[in-house]
Enzyme design. Structure first.
Site, PDB file in Angstrom:
ATOM      1  N   TYR A   1       0.916  -1.320   0.021  1.00  0.00           N
ATOM      2  CA  TYR A   1      -0.002  -0.050  -0.042  1.00  0.00           C
ATOM      3  C   TYR A   1       0.945   1.298   0.147  1.00  0.00           C
ATOM      4  O   TYR A   1       0.892   2.327  -0.860  1.00  0.00           O
ATOM      5  CB  TYR A   1      -1.064  -0.159   1.077  1.00  0.00           C
ATOM      6  CG  TYR A   1      -1.642   0.941   1.604  1.00  0.00           C
ATOM      7  CD1 TYR A   1      -2.700   1.609   0.824  1.00  0.00           C
ATOM      8  CD2 TYR A   1      -1.249   2.020   2.751  1.00  0.00           C
ATOM      9  CE1 TYR A   1      -3.503   2.866   1.414  1.00  0.00           C
ATOM     10  CE2 TYR A   1      -1.834   2.881   3.061  1.00  0.00           C
ATOM     11  CZ  TYR A   1      -3.054   3.426   2.476  1.00  0.00           C
ATOM     12  OH  TYR A   1      -3.726   4.548   2.981  1.00  0.00           O
TER      13      TYR A   1
ATOM     14  N   TYR B   1      -3.142 -10.747  11.343  1.00  0.00           N
ATOM     15  CA  TYR B   1      -3.079 -10.422   9.983  1.00  0.00           C
ATOM     16  C   TYR B   1      -2.431 -11.564   8.947  1.00  0.00           C
ATOM     17  O   TYR B   1      -2.925 -11.160   7.773  1.00  0.00           O
ATOM     18  CB  TYR B   1      -2.209  -8.930   9.881  1.00  0.00           C
ATOM     19  CG  TYR B   1      -2.784  -7.917  10.504  1.00  0.00           C
ATOM     20  CD1 TYR B   1      -3.874  -7.141   9.904  1.00  0.00           C
ATOM     21  CD2 TYR B   1      -2.078  -7.172  11.646  1.00  0.00           C
ATOM     22  CE1 TYR B   1      -4.419  -5.962  10.427  1.00  0.00           C
ATOM     23  CE2 TYR B   1      -2.704  -6.195  12.163  1.00  0.00           C
ATOM     24  CZ  TYR B   1      -3.505  -5.310  11.587  1.00  0.00           C
ATOM     25  OH  TYR B   1      -4.017  -4.411  12.169  1.00  0.00           O
TER      26      TYR B   1
HETATM   27  P1  NAD Z   1     -12.611   4.499   2.960  1.00  0.00           P
HETATM   28  O1  NAD Z   1     -12.499   2.952   2.693  1.00  0.00           O
HETATM   29  O2  NAD Z   1     -13.871   4.878   3.908  1.00  0.00           O
HETATM   30  O3  NAD Z   1     -13.255   5.362   1.221  1.00  0.00           O
HETATM   31  C1  NAD Z   1     -12.846   5.053   0.309  1.00  0.00           C
HETATM   32  C2  NAD Z   1     -14.097   4.939  -0.766  1.00  0.00           C
HETATM   33  O4  NAD Z   1     -13.379   5.042  -2.105  1.00  0.00           O
HETATM   34  C3  NAD Z   1     -15.063   3.745  -0.325  1.00  0.00           C
HETATM   35  O5  NAD Z   1     -16.175   4.295  -0.307  1.00  0.00           O
HETATM   36  C4  NAD Z   1     -14.775   3.062  -1.727  1.00  0.00           C
HETATM   37  O6  NAD Z   1     -16.037   2.491  -2.156  1.00  0.00           O
HETATM   38  C5  NAD Z   1     -14.214   3.964  -2.671  1.00  0.00           C
HETATM   39  N1  NAD Z   1     -13.719   3.275  -3.866  1.00  0.00           N
HETATM   40  C6  NAD Z   1     -12.405   2.358  -3.693  1.00  0.00           C
HETATM   41  N2  NAD Z   1     -12.310   1.945  -4.927  1.00  0.00           N
HETATM   42  C7  NAD Z   1     -13.139   2.681  -5.818  1.00  0.00           C
HETATM   43  C8  NAD Z   1     -13.385   2.408  -7.221  1.00  0.00           C
HETATM   44  N3  NAD Z   1     -12.386   1.617  -7.787  1.00  0.00           N
HETATM   45  N4  NAD Z   1     -14.242   3.205  -7.808  1.00  0.00           N
HETATM   46  C9  NAD Z   1     -15.003   4.065  -6.988  1.00  0.00           C
HETATM   47  N5  NAD Z   1     -14.869   4.103  -5.686  1.00  0.00           N
HETATM   48  C10 NAD Z   1     -13.997   3.313  -4.968  1.00  0.00           C
HETATM   49  O7  NAD Z   1     -11.422   5.194   3.371  1.00  0.00           O
HETATM   50  P2  NAD Z   1     -11.124   6.583   3.869  1.00  0.00           P
HETATM   51  O8  NAD Z   1     -10.692   6.370   5.347  1.00  0.00           O
HETATM   52  O9  NAD Z   1     -12.290   7.623   3.779  1.00  0.00           O
HETATM   53  O10 NAD Z   1      -9.865   6.960   3.102  1.00  0.00           O
HETATM   54  C11 NAD Z   1      -9.835   7.959   2.039  1.00  0.00           C
HETATM   55  C12 NAD Z   1      -8.536   8.090   1.486  1.00  0.00           C
HETATM   56  O11 NAD Z   1      -7.546   8.660   2.402  1.00  0.00           O
HETATM   57  C13 NAD Z   1      -7.881   6.897   0.774  1.00  0.00           C
HETATM   58  O12 NAD Z   1      -7.072   7.090  -0.403  1.00  0.00           O
HETATM   59  C14 NAD Z   1      -6.971   6.467   2.081  1.00  0.00           C
HETATM   60  O13 NAD Z   1      -5.833   5.704   1.414  1.00  0.00           O
HETATM   61  C15 NAD Z   1      -6.595   7.859   2.365  1.00  0.00           C
HETATM   62  N6  NAD Z   1      -6.083   7.709   3.798  1.00  0.00           N
HETATM   63  C16 NAD Z   1      -6.992   7.548   5.144  1.00  0.00           C
HETATM   64  C17 NAD Z   1      -6.800   7.642   6.348  1.00  0.00           C
HETATM   65  C18 NAD Z   1      -7.556   7.762   7.264  1.00  0.00           C
HETATM   66  O14 NAD Z   1      -7.069   8.011   8.901  1.00  0.00           O
HETATM   67  N7  NAD Z   1      -8.900   7.445   7.192  1.00  0.00           N
HETATM   68  C19 NAD Z   1      -5.106   7.398   6.671  1.00  0.00           C
HETATM   69  C20 NAD Z   1      -4.279   7.432   5.575  1.00  0.00           C
HETATM   70  C21 NAD Z   1      -4.838   7.522   4.157  1.00  0.00           C
HETATM   71  N1  UDP Z   2      -4.232  -2.864  16.019  1.00  0.00           N
HETATM   72  C1  UDP Z   2      -4.455  -3.717  17.107  1.00  0.00           C
HETATM   73  N2  UDP Z   2      -5.579  -4.481  17.263  1.00  0.00           N
HETATM   74  C2  UDP Z   2      -6.582  -4.327  16.266  1.00  0.00           C
HETATM   75  C3  UDP Z   2      -6.264  -3.654  15.208  1.00  0.00           C
HETATM   76  C4  UDP Z   2      -5.089  -3.005  14.985  1.00  0.00           C
HETATM   77  O1  UDP Z   2      -3.333  -3.838  17.975  1.00  0.00           O
HETATM   78  O2  UDP Z   2      -7.716  -5.056  16.705  1.00  0.00           O
HETATM   79  C5  UDP Z   2      -2.759  -2.283  15.562  1.00  0.00           C
HETATM   80  C6  UDP Z   2      -2.201  -2.317  14.334  1.00  0.00           C
HETATM   81  O3  UDP Z   2      -1.012  -3.420  14.336  1.00  0.00           O
HETATM   82  C7  UDP Z   2      -1.479  -0.952  14.182  1.00  0.00           C
HETATM   83  C8  UDP Z   2      -2.418  -0.180  14.986  1.00  0.00           C
HETATM   84  O4  UDP Z   2      -3.086  -0.815  15.868  1.00  0.00           O
HETATM   85  O5  UDP Z   2      -0.213  -1.218  15.010  1.00  0.00           O
HETATM   86  C9  UDP Z   2      -3.278   0.664  14.092  1.00  0.00           C
HETATM   87  O6  UDP Z   2      -3.878  -0.126  13.162  1.00  0.00           O
HETATM   88  P1  UDP Z   2      -4.864   0.493  11.913  1.00  0.00           P
HETATM   89  O7  UDP Z   2      -5.519  -0.427  11.501  1.00  0.00           O
HETATM   90  O8  UDP Z   2      -5.686   1.677  12.267  1.00  0.00           O
HETATM   91  O9  UDP Z   2      -3.685   1.177  10.693  1.00  0.00           O
HETATM   92  P2  UDP Z   2      -2.519   1.748  10.590  1.00  0.00           P
HETATM   93  O10 UDP Z   2      -2.368   2.931  11.604  1.00  0.00           O
HETATM   94  O11 UDP Z   2      -1.527   0.686  11.022  1.00  0.00           O
HETATM   95  O12 UDP Z   2      -2.413   2.317   9.095  1.00  0.00           O
END
Ligand code: NAD
Ligand code: UDP
EC number: 4.1.1.35
Length: 389
Positions: free
Chosen positions: A185, A331
């Site tokens: 990723y 995992y």
């Molecule tokens: P999420 O999975 O809730 O949202 C992603 C959305 O994209 C989903 O609704 C999914 O259906 C849609 N999607 C995926 N593939 C698709 C496709 N081929 N066509 C159309 N729609 C599609 O995730 P999120 O937490 O809202 O994250 C959004 C973005 O932010 C992502 O790019 C993720 O990598 C990035 N991000 C989020 C976090 C966080 O803390 N939430 C952290 C790091 C990165």
């Molecule tokens: N983790 C955990 N128990 C759970 C789920 C996640 O200990 O049931 C840990 C995971 O190994 C990582 C951290 O929590 O160290 C945060 O996980 P998350 O899934 O939020 O994603 P990340 O921050 O690694 O992108």
């Protein structure tokens, strides 16, 4: 609720209403961003996703005041010829679409790489060819592990911020070996960042890259067996919420010693709106968006969530609220972890004057209140159903 009067940007210039093509609008971040844009600005949204459950309240009923400013298009960007036309209709494209749950990175590495790199390519290309601005969602995971994690455990340099604070322009990206498929990723996100940056440098693409640092809040992921697959493994907030709702111990992967900083989704969305409405300050930049003051180990997160959930649900905590589990068991093969994630806030502070406000306790209290209200009854019913033999 909708915006009235003239809105000004950070430099005092009036903000023109725009049309935003939001890809992945039906996800966790997308749903909060749609609300923010509809409730506080005059902008229009072309919302693209394969699902819309999390934004249903914005699409129905059609009598809502904002109804004519959001249009949902059920599109899989992997294969849909409508994508370019929708990008052309908009002033700005925001790409949120991704597979972004760690449980998928080592078990579905091909889907992960395709989703985060290959599927994002046409979006970048169409924006570049049609001179459209792009805000692309990357991740803090592109930093991988900290430099400090390679020092001896008793080295005093581990306390020196220059060995662990993550800066957009100076920190390296440090991933594990290829057989540690966890990094599929991060690596795909890094390559799409490099491609976007190169499109900016060589072809003049106007871009902003967002690196979220563990944004959490209501509507994040799913509760297994309730609004997602029973065997699914969501991100940590939903895993721990699920355990609390079912009165099971919270599972600490490899002892829960990894550290994270958590930011409240509503704070983070403020930062995104500033990027949307201040293009001159945001274009060409990569922004960390996180809360450096909310750092905990995963074990501390589990303890705090247990305490907060007990307060909001009125149920006493379990006698043994956590249990250790190996990463291989939880995992599978190929998992690896980021040790510590503290965002350097210099660039976002300087360009957009943004700072997060909400403490970890407060954001957990509002989020777990939502989880309890939304899921407690459904979980109770699911638990009481006899298991089919
Ligand atoms: P999420 O999975 O809730 O949202 C992603 C959305 O994209 C989903 O609704 C999914 O259906 C849609 N999607 C995926 N593939 C698709 C496709 N081929 N066509 C159309 N729609 C599609 O995730 P999120 O937490 O809202 O994250 C959004 C973005 O932010 C992502 O790019 C993720 O990598 C990035 N991000 C989020 C976090 C966080 O803390 N939430 C952290 C790091 C990165
Ligand atoms: N983790 C955990 N128990 C759970 C789920 C996640 O200990 O049931 C840990 C995971 O190994 C990582 C951290 O929590 O160290 C945060 O996980 P998350 O899934 O939020 O994603 P990340 O921050 O690694 O992108």
């Amino acid at each position: 609720m909708a915006a009235t009067g003239v809105r000004l940007d950070l430099d005092g210039r009036p903000i023109k209403p725009m049309t935003i093509c939001m890809i992945g609008a039906g996800g966790f971040i997308g749903s909060h961003l749609c609300e923010k844009v509809l409730f506080e600005t005059p902008h229009k949204i072309l919302a693209l996703d394969v699902y819309n459950d999390k934004i249903k309240h914005l699409l129905e009923p059609e009598t809502q005041t904002w109804a004519d400013r959001i249009q949902f298009h059920r599109i899989n960007i992997k294969h849909d010829s409508r994508l370019e036309g929708l990008i052309k209709m908009a002033d700005l494209t925001i790409n949120l679409a991704a597979i972004c749950t760690p449980a998928d990175y080592n078990t579905r590495p091909l889907d992960t790489i395709y989703s985060n790199f290959i599927d994002a390519l046409p979006v970048v290309k169409y924006c570049s060819e049609n001179n459209k601005r792009l805000i692309h969602f990357s991740t803090c995971e592109v930093y991988g592990k900290t430099i400090g994690s390679f020092l001896p455990t008793d080295s005093p340099l581990r306390q020196d911020p220059s060995y662990y604070v993550l800066n957009e322009n100076t920190s390296p990206c440090i991933f594990g070996s290829i057989e540690k498929q966890r990094w599929s990723y991060a690596c795909a996100k890094q390559l799409i960042e490099r491609l976007i940056y190169a499109e900016g440098a060589e072809n003049g693409l106007e871009f902003t890259i967002v690196r979220p640092f563990n944004w959490i809040g209501p509507r994040m992921d799913f509760i297994p067996g309730i609004d997602g697959p029973s065997e699914g493994v969501p991100r940590v907030l939903a895993c721990f919420s699920n355990n609390l709702l079912r009165r099971q111990p919270l599972k600490l992967v490899d002892g829960g010693q990894s550290q994270r900083t958590f930011v409240y989704i509503k704070d983070a969305i403020e930062a995104v709106l500033l990027m949307i409405e201040n293009s001159a300050r945001a274009n060409g930049h990569i922004f960390n968006v996180g809360n450096p003051h909310n750092e905990v180990t995963v074990q501390q997160l589990a303890e705090m969530m247990t305490e907060v959930y007990s307060k909001v649900s009125g149920e006493p905590p379990l006698e043994s609220p956590t249990i250790d589990v190996s990463s291989k068991e939880f995992y599978g093969e190929g998992y690896d972890d980021s040790d510590k994630r503290i965002p350097d806030m210099t660039i976002i502070n300087r360009q957009l004057g943004w700072n997060p406000k909400t403490s970890l306790w407060d954001l957990l209290e509002s989020t777990l209140t939502y989880q309890h209200r939304t899921y407690a009854e459904a979980v109770k019913q699911a638990i009481s159903k006899p298991v089919a033999s």
